[in-house]
Design a protein around this motif. Structure first.
Motif, PDB file in Angstrom:
ATOM      1  N   LEU A  62      32.907  99.789  81.159  1.00 57.11           N
ATOM      2  CA  LEU A  62      32.240  98.574  81.634  1.00 57.11           C
ATOM      3  C   LEU A  62      32.444  98.542  83.136  1.00 57.11           C
ATOM      4  CD1 LEU A  62      30.797  95.831  81.130  1.00 57.11           C
ATOM      5  CD2 LEU A  62      33.059  94.837  81.483  1.00 57.11           C
TER       6      LEU A  62
ATOM      7  N   LYS B 204      48.993  97.284  79.856  1.00 59.88           N
ATOM      8  CA  LYS B 204      47.860  97.868  80.573  1.00 59.88           C
ATOM      9  C   LYS B 204      48.322  98.685  81.776  1.00 59.88           C
ATOM     10  CE  LYS B 204      44.888  95.616  78.003  1.00 59.88           C
ATOM     11  NZ  LYS B 204      44.251  96.327  76.889  1.00 59.88           N
TER      12      LYS B 204
ATOM     13  N   THR C 134      36.413  87.170  87.260  1.00 60.34           N
ATOM     14  CA  THR C 134      35.588  88.007  86.394  1.00 60.34           C
ATOM     15  C   THR C 134      36.459  88.354  85.193  1.00 60.34           C
ATOM     16  OG1 THR C 134      34.506  88.879  88.352  1.00 60.34           O
ATOM     17  CG2 THR C 134      34.199  90.110  86.308  1.00 60.34           C
TER      18      THR C 134
ATOM     19  N   ASP D  87      36.333  97.016  87.751  1.00 53.52           N
ATOM     20  CA  ASP D  87      35.887  95.904  88.581  1.00 53.52           C
ATOM     21  C   ASP D  87      35.906  96.401  90.024  1.00 53.52           C
ATOM     22  OD1 ASP D  87      36.114  92.501  88.304  1.00 53.52           O
ATOM     23  OD2 ASP D  87      36.422  93.432  90.250  1.00 53.52           O
TER      24      ASP D  87
ATOM     25  N   ILE E 249      25.860  93.297  86.360  1.00 55.89           N
ATOM     26  CA  ILE E 249      26.940  93.597  85.409  1.00 55.89           C
ATOM     27  C   ILE E 249      26.424  94.464  84.258  1.00 55.89           C
ATOM     28  CG2 ILE E 249      28.599  92.606  83.772  1.00 55.89           C
ATOM     29  CD1 ILE E 249      28.795  90.175  85.518  1.00 55.89           C
ATOM     30  N   GLY E 250      27.066  95.609  84.069  1.00 54.00           N
ATOM     31  CA  GLY E 250      26.678  96.516  82.989  1.00 54.00           C
ATOM     32  C   GLY E 250      25.379  97.257  83.228  1.00 54.00           C
TER      33      GLY E 250
ATOM     34  N   ILE F  66      41.020  90.728  80.085  1.00 51.80           N
ATOM     35  CA  ILE F  66      41.291  91.324  81.396  1.00 51.80           C
ATOM     36  C   ILE F  66      40.691  90.421  82.461  1.00 51.80           C
ATOM     37  CG2 ILE F  66      40.961  93.394  82.826  1.00 51.80           C
ATOM     38  CD1 ILE F  66      42.438  93.923  80.180  1.00 51.80           C
TER      39      ILE F  66
ATOM     40  N   ILE G  49      37.915  99.310  81.849  1.00 52.39           N
ATOM     41  CA  ILE G  49      37.257  98.166  82.489  1.00 52.39           C
ATOM     42  C   ILE G  49      37.339  98.356  83.997  1.00 52.39           C
ATOM     43  CG2 ILE G  49      37.261  95.640  82.710  1.00 52.39           C
ATOM     44  CD1 ILE G  49      36.918  96.634  79.832  1.00 52.39           C
TER      45      ILE G  49
ATOM     46  N   ASP H 126      27.441  92.865  77.470  1.00 50.46           N
ATOM     47  CA  ASP H 126      27.011  94.235  77.725  1.00 50.46           C
ATOM     48  C   ASP H 126      27.094  95.012  76.416  1.00 50.46           C
ATOM     49  OD1 ASP H 126      26.295  96.575  79.236  1.00 50.46           O
ATOM     50  OD2 ASP H 126      28.388  97.195  79.047  1.00 50.46           O
TER      51      ASP H 126
ATOM     52  N   VAL I 193      31.411  89.603  79.505  1.00 47.89           N
ATOM     53  CA  VAL I 193      31.919  89.375  80.859  1.00 47.89           C
ATOM     54  C   VAL I 193      31.574  87.947  81.253  1.00 47.89           C
ATOM     55  CG1 VAL I 193      31.980  90.201  83.233  1.00 47.89           C
ATOM     56  CG2 VAL I 193      31.360  91.791  81.382  1.00 47.89           C
TER      57      VAL I 193
ATOM     58  N   VAL J 122      41.213  99.051  84.768  1.00 49.31           N
ATOM     59  CA  VAL J 122      42.206  98.661  83.775  1.00 49.31           C
ATOM     60  C   VAL J 122      41.979  99.432  82.480  1.00 49.31           C
ATOM     61  CG1 VAL J 122      43.111  96.733  82.420  1.00 49.31           C
ATOM     62  CG2 VAL J 122      42.341  96.342  84.766  1.00 49.31           C
TER      63      VAL J 122
ATOM     64  N   VAL K 132      36.909  89.835  81.324  1.00 51.90           N
ATOM     65  CA  VAL K 132      36.306  90.770  80.382  1.00 51.90           C
ATOM     66  C   VAL K 132      37.063  90.721  79.057  1.00 51.90           C
ATOM     67  CG1 VAL K 132      35.762  93.194  79.935  1.00 51.90           C
ATOM     68  CG2 VAL K 132      35.566  92.271  82.262  1.00 51.90           C
TER      69      VAL K 132
ATOM     70  N   THR L 200      31.624  96.507  86.626  1.00 48.79           N
ATOM     71  CA  THR L 200      31.139  95.276  87.265  1.00 48.79           C
ATOM     72  C   THR L 200      31.312  95.369  88.775  1.00 48.79           C
ATOM     73  OG1 THR L 200      31.839  94.001  85.330  1.00 48.79           O
ATOM     74  CG2 THR L 200      31.374  92.760  87.335  1.00 48.79           C
TER      75      THR L 200
ATOM     76  N   VAL M  15      31.975  85.046  84.179  1.00 44.09           N
ATOM     77  CA  VAL M  15      32.298  84.900  85.595  1.00 44.09           C
ATOM     78  C   VAL M  15      32.332  83.410  85.934  1.00 44.09           C
ATOM     79  CG1 VAL M  15      31.629  85.498  87.952  1.00 44.09           C
ATOM     80  CG2 VAL M  15      31.099  87.075  86.071  1.00 44.09           C
TER      81      VAL M  15
ATOM     82  N   HIS N 262      30.943  93.947  92.674  1.00 50.04           N
ATOM     83  CA  HIS N 262      30.949  92.668  93.388  1.00 50.04           C
ATOM     84  C   HIS N 262      30.601  92.912  94.852  1.00 50.04           C
ATOM     85  CE1 HIS N 262      33.611  91.963  89.948  1.00 50.04           C
ATOM     86  NE2 HIS N 262      33.382  90.675  90.085  1.00 50.04           N
TER      87      HIS N 262
ATOM     88  N   VAL O 231      27.591  87.571  80.742  1.00 51.62           N
ATOM     89  CA  VAL O 231      26.724  88.679  80.340  1.00 51.62           C
ATOM     90  C   VAL O 231      27.382  89.346  79.131  1.00 51.62           C
ATOM     91  CG1 VAL O 231      25.963  91.000  80.994  1.00 51.62           C
ATOM     92  CG2 VAL O 231      25.835  89.138  82.665  1.00 51.62           C
TER      93      VAL O 231
ATOM     94  N   LYS P 264      31.275  94.591  75.521  1.00 52.79           N
ATOM     95  CA  LYS P 264      32.135  93.624  76.200  1.00 52.79           C
ATOM     96  C   LYS P 264      31.354  92.359  76.565  1.00 52.79           C
ATOM     97  CE  LYS P 264      35.606  96.534  76.387  1.00 52.79           C
ATOM     98  NZ  LYS P 264      36.656  96.426  75.366  1.00 52.79           N
TER      99      LYS P 264
END
Lengths: 345, 345, 345, 345
Positions: free
Chosen positions: A230, A304, B245, A176, A206-207, B174, A174, B299, B306, A247, B247, A232, B308, A234, B297, B304
């Motif tokens: 995945l 994680k 965000t 971000d 996203i995605g 996450i 994942i 994906d 997501v 992650v 996930v 994402t 927000v 920002h 979203v 996943k």
């Protein structure tokens, strides 16, 4: 002196390249191409370079490129870039391309994500993906280097060693990422108006971000199996910087394993700084430099591993990485012209 | 008119509360307590309130609180707050506490994460967690409301309905949150110096942030089983705003499922705005208001979901949520005094 | 309920007006005109207004304006505005115009500074300059109100009383103003790209800014003699706010004189806050409100009086001032709909 | 290699000096003194310097300074600095002092403005004011150089030639300066908390700023008569940069006069860039460099000359100016170690 020319010099990555080449002890910049600013002094567009860069923008085409040009950088957007670069390669010039046009090995994938035709998919085989910490040997002899995207650089550098060594799995990764606004370039659109993005934090695409296939291609090559992520992105109200927070499962790995892995791959690399325990990267610490800072935490509660990386999106994410590639291509010190430390604050 | 007093009024959340109560049609603020600013006009500390708020700060203790005070807000930091709030509750005053001191149901967990003793763990049973979209009935009759943390608010509102309805699993959640700097408060420390945080993006306290147990407690209650998260906060150079965000696996769920779930839980709620497909929250759109914006979203590539969310950390993340709680406690319109729309830009 | 319509509603000042009218207890907004966003929900353009404003943009012309419209606001740019506003006035509608088209009493001066023809200079005589602290009576009965410019508002409010009372001379008035970027509006151009203006301070249009004649016109009327200023605007990387620092000779005047003068003119005005000795205005203290803060220092060393004022450029500098004008025109409380205090931080 | 030591190395100007000396081809830094960070790695405080600076902070006193130290920089605050610097000078070390302790030629004036005793006013005669464009010869042989203040540098460089050549008068000089927040240093106080200064514009210390006597001293020396100014500093939410907007009478002068004057004084100076007509300085164009950009406008309407200058407050306003001074003192190229162009954006 190595003779360099820049096509599409007036965007932010082009301008940063101009600045870096001016500082570089072994380079002479012989042309700055721009269609829209033809005849304009470069330092009238980029006032930071007053007194440093005296060139005027020219509109250059394949026939007007001086024959003794050693290296051409194309800082044009994707799609436009390939149409300019292909004839140059044809003619035998060595090229470093900043766009996405030669990064993906399969034309189909390029065409799917970028919604445009590739003009010559045979070049894709010859193009070398310009991540100098990973492809040094191929870059050294490449005719065409595809300079990586900014997000991919920030994501590949921390992940590649871990996948290569099978420390982590090839799924449930994942990512971000947060980027400064200069990533949107210098052309004006509502997306980068100050008042729309200042004092604001948001996710986008996203995605669906176009850097996704590039990231997956390189991760898969390292893993030896298909890696699916995945991603994402920002948008953050700073001029520069990408912070990627990645992650994945920490199953079966310890802090020592990762430290040893990074030490093995990056211990002798000039531009990768692995942070010691208790420290985490921040974009301000790499701003204005070619550094990629990497730090990580294993969270035993959740099982994680969190890896965080920071780069300057316009430099290690683009222009200084291109200079590093050029240094490798011409057998120079990898750090030539790239010694400046970031400024703080 | 309902008579309200504020303890610890001069921090950012206290000052926002003062501003909101001044606007509120049914409230009269009868004291503003501050030890460090005793005798100082409140509007000399917060110049935005010149001509609006005429009070002078007083140093108040349990014996000097006027008997006809209907509601007391404590905007003190954790640990200090309980020592002030416990005697007030003892005396029968209704209290809304902004700190973490009464949010966790188990003293042990509080003491582990906050590294301090709880002074009276019996109050933890009586305290109501002040998320008004979830605990309306209990808040209405509560003597002590524990106003939620800013990150938890931004995370619980989008996740609670999904867990409650078993749309998502209780693991591998996450959470990557980004907060503006006002979250660090008004006391000066290197952490919130302009030049250290401006033009910078960084993660901090990965897996160790004190809001973690509060988030897990409430998620677990909704899920009916133990929920374990990875929570990574980031500091972003804006005054206000939290973007979270989140996930998780999208296995077995569709966009429609989630839309229906949110509609069922939040369709009639005044302060939750569920965004339609193609739109994502941004903090600027909620700044200065009690809104929580939620978008999502699915994906399909990565499998996943997501989600927000965006809130104003000082308002829905603290002071306006407290006013919303007070409205519920006193049977007022939930929106009373909270009608202002965010300003843009 | 008073019925209001807005022409050119989708710029920043239009959108702020929409927000303010939604809050206003006596107003019903009956149309939001926009050519470029026809058919689009207003809250899809301004996500802050989701759940608050449900209207869709329409393209309105003089014939489609509902007959029972009580007041029309035009938030169009100069030149375009007069072409839309003139037919509306002709038809008898009352109009508040945000542009410069009706602010200057002489068409010649307008045409010189704005480099465009005025379409009907007879309207200039009838138009009332909408500074409600100065022209209350005329505004009350006006058919056409020319809403002042943002810089002029910040400069006239502190200077008019001093000139009216002959406390200061009509020459050597040096004005250094700083504005946030929202003053450049929402249309994208290189001038307001985040990366060009962020982390930057610059002066522009020295001695040539189009607000100059408007400032001089009103100062001269107050002084009863021709006043000539030097006006230097600066661009500052904040969303909102204008700070004007105004320097002039302090010969023969004392702090008391100025305090008494301001007290006489503004002591009972709702939106002017005169700061006590030792305090100076800052834009953050007025952001989001209709306030104008004024403070001053007499520097005996240099013999200068320095007056500093702060406003929110989009509000007292435009949209909330227009609402204040409307309140006066319709005999409402001057503060109706304008009670919100600024938020901090 | 020249051996340099830094006292008080951990403030922002100290840290910038460390960075610059690391880049400098002829310098070896032999100690970094800090009382509060003794034993801490410098790059743990300034993460930008990871991998670049390997030193650990030491607490140094006059007896522990290595005898072969060629130059000592003191980046301590005023008052503390003189107590450390005086014994070093006594012992024969050459010193560049960043504080105000040796800038004013008269102890009385120092004591009046800084409200503290001067410990040895005889040193004031020997100290050279370190503006290298003006005092090259004296700096070359100086034992003690008083590095100028940031505001003074931005004001003196544009004004000195004009006063020296009698192009302008010695009165009614109105200076409006804007500075970034790093000028307030790295110690935390409410003044530099992000949330207090971000999205804010304000003036402070009008007529009372401690840089005033330093500016007047040097202007008077150039004019050959007493010059009296009004100086108004403003705080702007950017990391770095000072923009000074200076207004004075333009009586009897033309654009050509000023251009010729600047050409005569600065035509051959490496770090002063005089902008051509139509261009004005902006702080972003000098950020990260030792440049001072100067532009000007004659406004015939008001009869005023407006000169605008831009510097980086931490560099030309402090640390890089100190390096320039050191270069002069040791007969090096004035530009040694100072070649980096500003980055944009």
């Amino acid at each position: 002196m190595i003779k360099a020319g820049i096509i599409g010099a007036t965007g932010y990555t082009g301008a940063e390249l101009v600045r870096l080449l001016e500082l570089h002890p072994e380079i002479e910049t012989i042309f700055l191409d721009s269609r829209s600013y033809e005849g304009i002094r470069f330092s009238d567009i980029y006032p930071n370079l007053r007194g440093k860069v005296h060139d005027t923008c020219q509109s250059i085409n394949v026939d007007s490129v001086p024959e003794d040009t050693d290296i051409i950088f194309s800082a044009l957007p994707h799609r436009i870039s390939q149409s300019k670069v292909l004839p140059l390669i044809e003619k035998g010039f060595r090229v470093i391309d900043f766009s996405a046009d030669f990064r993906l090995r399969e034309a189909k994938i390029y065409e799917h994500w970028y919604e445009t035709k590739h003009l010559d998919d045979r070049t894709l085989e010859k193009a070398v993906y310009g991540l100098p910490e990973w492809y040094t040997a191929s870059i050294a002899k490449a005719g065409l280097v595809a300079n990586p995207g900014c997000f991919p650089t920030s994501i590949l550098l921390p992940l590649l060693p871990l996948l290569k060594e099978n420390l982590i799995k090839n799924k449930d990764i994942i990512i971000d990422s947060k980027t400064g606004v200069s990533g949107a370039g210098r052309s004006s659109s509502e997306v980068n108006i100050f008042s729309q993005v200042n004092e604001n934090i948001k996710a986008y695409n996203i995605g669906k971000h176009r850097h996704t296939p590039e990231i997956e291609q390189e991760l898969s090559l390292a893993a030896g199996s298909s890696v699916n992520i995945l991603f994402t992105p920002h948008l953050i109200p700073v001029d520069r910087g990408i912070l990627s927070t990645i992650v994945m499962s920490a199953e079966g790995i310890t802090r020592k394993d990762i430290e040893a892995c990074y030490e093995a791959y990056y211990g002798k690399k000039s531009f990768i700084r692995i942070l010691k325990e208790g420290y985490l990267p921040e974009t301000k610490a790499v701003k204005g430099s070619n550094f990629c800072d990497i730090g990580f935490v294993i969270d035993s509660r959740s099982g994680k591993l969190v890896v965080v990386s920071a780069i300057d999106n316009l430099l290690k994410g683009s222009s200084s990485q291109a200079v590093q590639n050029m240094n490798v291509m011409f057998g120079l010190e990898e750090t030539a012209g790239l010694n400046a430390a970031p400024i703080w604050p």
